[in-house]
Design a protein around this motif. Structure first.
Motif, PDB file in Angstrom:
ATOM      1  N   ILE A 224      49.761  66.020  -0.486  1.00  0.00           N
ATOM      2  CA  ILE A 224      49.507  65.302   0.852  1.00  0.00           C
ATOM      3  C   ILE A 224      48.023  66.056   1.544  1.00  0.00           C
ATOM      4  CG2 ILE A 224      50.212  64.787   3.223  1.00  0.00           C
ATOM      5  CD1 ILE A 224      53.050  64.739   2.068  1.00  0.00           C
ATOM      6  N   CYS A 225      47.340  65.148   1.974  1.00  0.00           N
ATOM      7  CA  CYS A 225      46.315  65.886   2.669  1.00  0.00           C
ATOM      8  C   CYS A 225      45.880  65.283   4.180  1.00  0.00           C
ATOM      9  CB  CYS A 225      44.818  65.559   1.700  1.00  0.00           C
ATOM     10  SG  CYS A 225      44.345  63.567   1.703  1.00  0.00           S
ATOM     11  N   GLY A 226      46.748  64.526   4.492  1.00  0.00           N
ATOM     12  CA  GLY A 226      46.714  64.118   5.950  1.00  0.00           C
ATOM     13  C   GLY A 226      47.782  63.320   6.251  1.00  0.00           C
ATOM     14  N   ALA A 227      47.971  62.970   7.501  1.00  0.00           N
ATOM     15  CA  ALA A 227      48.886  61.923   8.140  1.00  0.00           C
ATOM     16  C   ALA A 227      48.133  61.039   9.158  1.00  0.00           C
ATOM     17  CB  ALA A 227      49.971  62.706   8.799  1.00  0.00           C
ATOM     18  N   ILE A 228      48.338  59.797   8.884  1.00  0.00           N
ATOM     19  CA  ILE A 228      47.610  58.956   9.774  1.00  0.00           C
ATOM     20  C   ILE A 228      48.792  57.977  10.748  1.00  0.00           C
ATOM     21  CG2 ILE A 228      47.979  56.845   8.044  1.00  0.00           C
ATOM     22  CD1 ILE A 228      45.142  55.728   8.679  1.00  0.00           C
ATOM     23  N   ASP A 229      48.070  57.752  11.971  1.00  0.00           N
ATOM     24  CA  ASP A 229      48.863  56.887  13.034  1.00  0.00           C
ATOM     25  C   ASP A 229      47.991  56.581  14.097  1.00  0.00           C
ATOM     26  OD1 ASP A 229      50.963  55.955  14.189  1.00  0.00           O
ATOM     27  OD2 ASP A 229      51.666  57.502  15.292  1.00  0.00           O
ATOM     28  N   SER A 230      48.306  55.528  14.787  1.00  0.00           N
ATOM     29  CA  SER A 230      47.586  55.048  15.927  1.00  0.00           C
ATOM     30  C   SER A 230      48.179  55.108  17.139  1.00  0.00           C
ATOM     31  CB  SER A 230      47.066  53.326  15.540  1.00  0.00           C
ATOM     32  OG  SER A 230      46.107  53.386  14.338  1.00  0.00           O
ATOM     33  N   THR A 231      47.360  55.098  18.250  1.00  0.00           N
ATOM     34  CA  THR A 231      48.145  55.093  19.488  1.00  0.00           C
ATOM     35  C   THR A 231      47.148  54.130  20.538  1.00  0.00           C
ATOM     36  OG1 THR A 231      48.739  56.494  21.313  1.00  0.00           O
ATOM     37  CG2 THR A 231      46.851  57.124  20.110  1.00  0.00           C
ATOM     38  N   PRO A 232      47.782  53.460  21.308  1.00  0.00           N
ATOM     39  CA  PRO A 232      46.849  52.735  22.400  1.00  0.00           C
ATOM     40  C   PRO A 232      46.594  53.628  23.592  1.00  0.00           C
ATOM     41  CG  PRO A 232      49.272  52.117  22.711  1.00  0.00           C
ATOM     42  CD  PRO A 232      49.205  53.100  21.443  1.00  0.00           C
ATOM     43  N   VAL A 233      45.354  53.691  23.726  1.00  0.00           N
ATOM     44  CA  VAL A 233      44.824  54.549  24.704  1.00  0.00           C
ATOM     45  C   VAL A 233      44.766  53.530  26.116  1.00  0.00           C
ATOM     46  CG1 VAL A 233      42.913  55.912  25.939  1.00  0.00           C
ATOM     47  CG2 VAL A 233      43.867  56.124  23.526  1.00  0.00           C
ATOM     48  N   LYS A 234      45.433  53.770  27.304  1.00  0.00           N
ATOM     49  CA  LYS A 234      45.486  52.836  28.252  1.00  0.00           C
ATOM     50  C   LYS A 234      44.382  52.689  28.842  1.00  0.00           C
ATOM     51  CE  LYS A 234      48.472  51.813  32.369  1.00  0.00           C
ATOM     52  NZ  LYS A 234      49.569  52.414  33.496  1.00  0.00           N
ATOM     53  N   LEU A 235      43.804  51.327  29.472  1.00  0.00           N
ATOM     54  CA  LEU A 235      42.768  51.487  30.307  1.00  0.00           C
ATOM     55  C   LEU A 235      43.299  51.182  31.821  1.00  0.00           C
ATOM     56  CD1 LEU A 235      40.603  48.652  28.100  1.00  0.00           C
ATOM     57  CD2 LEU A 235      40.391  51.238  28.728  1.00  0.00           C
ATOM     58  N   ARG A 236      42.768  51.924  32.672  1.00  0.00           N
ATOM     59  CA  ARG A 236      43.318  51.768  33.957  1.00  0.00           C
ATOM     60  C   ARG A 236      42.830  50.406  34.985  1.00  0.00           C
ATOM     61  NH1 ARG A 236      42.339  56.676  38.136  1.00  0.00           N
ATOM     62  NH2 ARG A 236      43.632  57.791  36.383  1.00  0.00           N
ATOM     63  N   ARG A 237      41.653  50.008  34.610  1.00  0.00           N
ATOM     64  CA  ARG A 237      41.412  48.796  35.069  1.00  0.00           C
ATOM     65  C   ARG A 237      41.525  47.573  33.959  1.00  0.00           C
ATOM     66  NH1 ARG A 237      37.133  51.997  36.586  1.00  0.00           N
ATOM     67  NH2 ARG A 237      35.780  51.331  34.941  1.00  0.00           N
ATOM     68  N   ARG A 238      42.019  46.670  34.398  1.00  0.00           N
ATOM     69  CA  ARG A 238      42.228  45.340  33.476  1.00  0.00           C
ATOM     70  C   ARG A 238      40.862  44.835  33.091  1.00  0.00           C
ATOM     71  NH1 ARG A 238      47.368  43.835  32.567  1.00  0.00           N
ATOM     72  NH2 ARG A 238      46.578  41.820  31.582  1.00  0.00           N
ATOM     73  N   THR A 239      40.793  44.536  31.929  1.00  0.00           N
ATOM     74  CA  THR A 239      39.565  44.091  31.212  1.00  0.00           C
ATOM     75  C   THR A 239      38.912  42.569  31.791  1.00  0.00           C
ATOM     76  OG1 THR A 239      40.685  43.563  29.220  1.00  0.00           O
ATOM     77  CG2 THR A 239      39.394  45.506  29.244  1.00  0.00           C
ATOM     78  N   SER A 372      45.312  57.437  31.191  1.00  0.00           N
ATOM     79  CA  SER A 372      45.103  56.287  31.961  1.00  0.00           C
ATOM     80  C   SER A 372      43.770  56.345  32.182  1.00  0.00           C
ATOM     81  CB  SER A 372      45.710  56.294  33.328  1.00  0.00           C
ATOM     82  OG  SER A 372      45.287  55.067  34.005  1.00  0.00           O
ATOM     83  N   LEU A 373      42.683  55.773  31.207  1.00  0.00           N
ATOM     84  CA  LEU A 373      41.319  55.967  30.989  1.00  0.00           C
ATOM     85  C   LEU A 373      40.805  55.095  32.221  1.00  0.00           C
ATOM     86  CD1 LEU A 373      39.642  57.258  28.997  1.00  0.00           C
ATOM     87  CD2 LEU A 373      39.539  54.889  27.677  1.00  0.00           C
ATOM     88  N   ASN A 374      39.894  56.181  32.988  1.00  0.00           N
ATOM     89  CA  ASN A 374      39.234  55.454  34.085  1.00  0.00           C
ATOM     90  C   ASN A 374      37.606  55.255  33.940  1.00  0.00           C
ATOM     91  OD1 ASN A 374      38.058  58.040  34.665  1.00  0.00           O
ATOM     92  ND2 ASN A 374      40.184  58.373  35.506  1.00  0.00           N
ATOM     93  N   VAL A 375      37.242  54.820  32.651  1.00  0.00           N
ATOM     94  CA  VAL A 375      35.817  54.517  32.271  1.00  0.00           C
ATOM     95  C   VAL A 375      35.766  53.419  32.004  1.00  0.00           C
ATOM     96  CG1 VAL A 375      35.330  56.845  31.525  1.00  0.00           C
ATOM     97  CG2 VAL A 375      36.019  55.337  30.061  1.00  0.00           C
ATOM     98  N   GLY A 376      34.615  52.490  31.941  1.00  0.00           N
ATOM     99  CA  GLY A 376      34.393  51.364  31.630  1.00  0.00           C
ATOM    100  C   GLY A 376      34.702  51.156  30.181  1.00  0.00           C
ATOM    101  N   VAL A 377      35.092  49.781  29.673  1.00  0.00           N
ATOM    102  CA  VAL A 377      35.546  49.529  28.235  1.00  0.00           C
ATOM    103  C   VAL A 377      34.443  50.083  27.308  1.00  0.00           C
ATOM    104  CG1 VAL A 377      35.028  47.176  28.470  1.00  0.00           C
ATOM    105  CG2 VAL A 377      36.690  47.971  26.947  1.00  0.00           C
ATOM    106  N   ASN A 378      33.194  49.874  27.613  1.00  0.00           N
ATOM    107  CA  ASN A 378      32.072  50.237  26.631  1.00  0.00           C
ATOM    108  C   ASN A 378      31.909  51.421  26.670  1.00  0.00           C
ATOM    109  OD1 ASN A 378      31.332  47.137  26.639  1.00  0.00           O
ATOM    110  ND2 ASN A 378      30.144  47.537  28.467  1.00  0.00           N
ATOM    111  N   HIS A 379      32.338  52.344  27.424  1.00  0.00           N
ATOM    112  CA  HIS A 379      32.318  53.849  27.176  1.00  0.00           C
ATOM    113  C   HIS A 379      33.633  54.347  26.847  1.00  0.00           C
ATOM    114  CE1 HIS A 379      28.903  53.191  30.163  1.00  0.00           C
ATOM    115  NE2 HIS A 379      28.306  53.811  29.054  1.00  0.00           N
ATOM    116  N   ALA A 380      34.778  53.573  26.695  1.00  0.00           N
ATOM    117  CA  ALA A 380      35.631  53.990  26.231  1.00  0.00           C
ATOM    118  C   ALA A 380      35.735  54.653  25.023  1.00  0.00           C
ATOM    119  CB  ALA A 380      37.129  52.868  26.238  1.00  0.00           C
ATOM    120  N   PRO A 381      35.305  54.131  23.953  1.00  0.00           N
ATOM    121  CA  PRO A 381      35.279  54.801  22.359  1.00  0.00           C
ATOM    122  C   PRO A 381      34.756  56.260  22.472  1.00  0.00           C
ATOM    123  CG  PRO A 381      34.695  52.625  22.439  1.00  0.00           C
ATOM    124  CD  PRO A 381      34.601  52.665  23.945  1.00  0.00           C
ATOM    125  N   GLN A 382      33.631  56.198  23.146  1.00  0.00           N
ATOM    126  CA  GLN A 382      32.921  57.637  23.058  1.00  0.00           C
ATOM    127  C   GLN A 382      33.705  58.704  23.928  1.00  0.00           C
ATOM    128  OE1 GLN A 382      29.122  56.755  24.892  1.00  0.00           O
ATOM    129  NE2 GLN A 382      29.600  57.884  26.607  1.00  0.00           N
TER     130      GLN A 382
END
Length: 446
Positions: A224-239, A372-382
């Protein structure tokens, strides 16, 4: 009273006598009646000298008492730092960022200093300096008239405590636009310039052996060389402009989806943020660069072992929300309804997967902005990727691990296999069966 005050009082007495020699302020007891020295008699005299004297004398006495009391209180208690001055329009001076640092922190012992820095910026002082040194050339080359350490300190403070730009602007008397500008710049540099250095696929022989051995000690499963999973990162403001609610995740809030692969030390070696919260884990995985590299043969791990006649290359483990493939092992059953070898395999596989669950919990606990991510959705990934880079720096430096943030229990459906994945699926199915039978035999014989 102080000597200076007594001297000035003496001069005032001489001044009063020279202005009005007919009345004296301090008559001797043998020549003056008590009534001649009362305040009312002084104020009723025709001369202005007594009134002038008492006015000046009272003022000097008040100043002397105020000064002495101020000095005595300062000797017993240390003065509290004054708040930073408001930031003038267009002023990007260092003085505006004094509230983000502590002057006495440099004189503290290392353990106290590092604890203080962790409370302020989420990491110890040596790790902070590492980040500054890595980013300083890029910050200096930008048009930002601000030292790199203050820029990084401000951004780390926001990431560690989850403050919005408006909150920081109010707290430190800064322009919210300036806060957002610096945050975007520093997170972009972390996500682009430091990502290749601190988030790497374990293809090197030494690291690959260390990783597979670490997982085998935990799970008894080889390679085994790694374990994978996903998680939602909440946006504080609705898009906005979200007619199909693609950002609405299964937990009922708007989010973007973060996918990570972690090693046995809870260090991420792959990060992907390309999907809105409404997308399922398997679709996000198939859209990632990691999937494309694995299916195309771009990533080839050389550590090959033989298990019951099967050549087993290093593989990653995930839950039933991911497809079973030759390079991705998933459980036989999500509810433990398989055979004894299959159930044993599932238990050990999920034990290995728990590493990435804990890594995600540490990530969100250290960098509370991801709760609770308080940046714009365009800047969320970075912003999310920047926090993953900082997480790896903390894990590599063996920073103390905070209490893990708990996401709600996942109840996803098993992923379906695409037609283009059939050959990977059939080979993965035979590999999984061989691994399960080998594991059951080895553990049963102990």
């Amino acid at each position: 009273m102080e000597e200076a005050f007594m001297a000035m009082l003496s001069h005032l007495l001489h001044l009063q006598n020279s202005l009005d020699p007919t009345s004296t302020l301090f008559s001797s007891a043998s020549t003056s009646s008590p009534s001649s020295t009362t305040p009312s008699s002084l104020l009723s005299t025709s001369s202005a000298a007594p009134l002038l004297f008492f006015t000046l004398a009272s003022l000097l006495s008040f100043l002397a008492v105020t000064r002495s009391s101020g000095e005595s209180s300062s000797s017993s208690t240390s003065p509290s730092p004054s708040p930073p001055p408001p930031l003038p329009d267009g002023d990007y001076s260092v003085a505006a960022f004094r509230a983000l640092t502590t002057d006495h922190i440099w004189s503290l012992d290392a353990p106290l200093r590092d604890a203080r820095w962790r409370s302020l910026y989420g990491l110890s002082y040596p790790v902070f300096i590492t980040v500054v040194d890595k980013l300083k050339p890029f910050i200096t080359a930008s048009n930002l008239s601000l030292p790199a350490d203050y820029a990084v300190a401000m951004v780390l403070s926001r990431l560690a405590h989850g403050c919005s730009a408006k909150t920081l602007a109010s707290r430190y008397s800064l322009d919210p636009y300036l806060i957002s500008k610096i945050t975007n710049m520093v997170t972009r540099l972390l996500a682009t310039k430091l990502y290749p250095e601190f988030i790497k696929i374990p293809v090197g022989k030494r690291r690959l052996i260390e990783t597979t051995q670490g997982f085998e000690e935990l799970t008894s499963l080889p390679n085994i060389c790694g374990a994978i999973d996903s998680t939602p990162v909440k946006l504080r403001r609705r898009t906005k402009l979200n007619p199909r609610n693609i950002y609405g995740c299964k937990y009922g809030y708007d989010a973007v989806l973060l996918q990570v692969v972690a090693d046995h030390k809870k260090i991420f070696w792959d990060v992907c943020v390309k999907a809105p919260g409404g997308e399922d884990d398997s679709s996000h995985f198939r859209d990632s660069l990691l999937y494309k590299r694995l299916t195309s043969g771009d990533i080839v791990w050389e550590k090959v072992i033989n298990i019951r006649g099967h050549h087993v290359r290093p593989y990653i483990v995930g839950d039933w929300c991911y497809p079973l493939l030759s390079f991705l092992m998933t459980p036989f059953s999500p509810n433990g309804s398989g055979s004894p070898p299959e159930n044993l395999f599932d238990g050990m596989l999920m034990k290995g997967r728990s590493v990435v669950v804990e890594a995600i919990g540490l990530l969100k606990a250290r960098w509370k902005i991801l709760q609770s991510l308080n940046v714009g959705v365009n800047h969320a990934p970075q912003t999310i990727v920047a926090c993953c880079v900082l997480h790896n720096l903390c894990q590599i430096a063996r920073e103390p691990e905070p209490e893990i943030w708990k996401d709600p229990d996942e109840a996803g459906t098993p992923a379906r296999v695409l037609e283009s994945e059939r050959q990977f699926y059939y080979y993965g199915e035979s590999l999984r069966q061989a691994l399960a039978e080998d594991l059951h035999q080895r553990l049963s014989s102990r």
